[in-house]
Design an enzyme around this catalytic site. Sequence first.
Site, PDB file in Angstrom:
ATOM      1  CE  LYS A   1      -0.230  78.470  37.814  1.00 41.09           C
ATOM      2  NZ  LYS A   1      -0.105  78.297  36.351  1.00 41.09           N
TER       3      LYS A   1
ATOM      4  CE  LYS B   1       0.819  74.713  39.414  1.00 40.48           C
ATOM      5  NZ  LYS B   1       1.022  74.763  37.971  1.00 40.48           N
TER       6      LYS B   1
ATOM      7  CE1 TYR C   1       5.410  67.371  37.375  1.00 37.79           C
ATOM      8  CE2 TYR C   1       5.055  68.508  39.463  1.00 37.79           C
ATOM      9  CZ  TYR C   1       5.042  68.507  38.083  1.00 37.79           C
ATOM     10  OH  TYR C   1       4.626  69.615  37.414  1.00 37.79           O
TER      11      TYR C   1
END
Length: 334
Positions: free
Chosen positions: A204, A257, A323
């Site tokens: 990340k 990510k 999303y």
Amino acid sequence: MIRRLRRLRLTPQLRGMVRETTLAPSDLIYPVFATAAASAPKPIASMPGISQWPVDRIGEEAADAASLGIPAVLVFGIPAEKDPVGSDAYAADGIVQRAVREIRKAVPDMVIVTDVCLCEYTDHGHCGVLNGSTNDLTRPGLPDGYVLNDESVNLLGRIAVSQSEAGADIVAPSAMLDGMVAGIRTALDGAGYTHLPIMSYSAKYASGFYGPFRDAAEGAPKSGDRASHQMDPANAREALTESALDIEEGADFLMVKPALAYLDIIRATRDRFPDLPLAAYNVSGEYAMIKAAAQAGWLDERRGALEVLTGIRRAGADLIITYHAKDAARWLSA
Ligand SMILES: [Zn+2]
């Protein structure tokens, strides 16, 4: 000419037969936000189409995703109260624990993934407890405000156990602390959750693409940044070391990510660790860019979003946290 590659591009059927990468609703994980503070869904301005859901109604949002063929949600929570040690994160009636129970009631077979971190629950907005915040939490030699590693990992273990007790199917630690996966594995095993998998945010990055999420989760750090624990965007070899360590510590899934600026990291992770399922997080800023350009009439949202998601799959991700999950699932089944 012996080779004419256009021979295989003549009709949609022919193109479908030679397509190398697939994208299906079953590849997608939909992030949802539960809040204690609203009685109706509260739209997030920087993420059109995404809302904070009142915790007692979050089952509706999960049911909507399930009806589109999306198998899993990733649950985030915005607690009513924050404190220096993020107690709501590991409270039996904490916001995520309540959300998990609501989703389970609404969609019994949904795969419920829970985010394991402290930043949404601490009043300072950092991913762990801070050096110098109390007498017990003062370590000489470290700067004031440094995110204390092992003390915070202990709390992550408590969060994971508490979320599992509420009914989570997979826990997903996102704090990028050293030894985080091992700490959580030990805590889960000790509490009888030997069967529960860990999806580690193994690589990340300290990214500028998290901005809209911080509106959504209300977890922006009050001061400083996360560069002392998240990765430097310039580093690739280090991402593979992070993933190797997480595998040694017991990670069941790896994750990269963000996704879009890190497709090379997804590819390298897939090639180096072919045995583990790999997720990629198509983050809020990546979503907001497409939404904003589409709203301005500058690109076709459907084509742009599906191309991005297909690109993330082509780079090597098995699963995409996005999303755009509900939109994509609708487009893919149209
Ligand atoms: Zn965090």
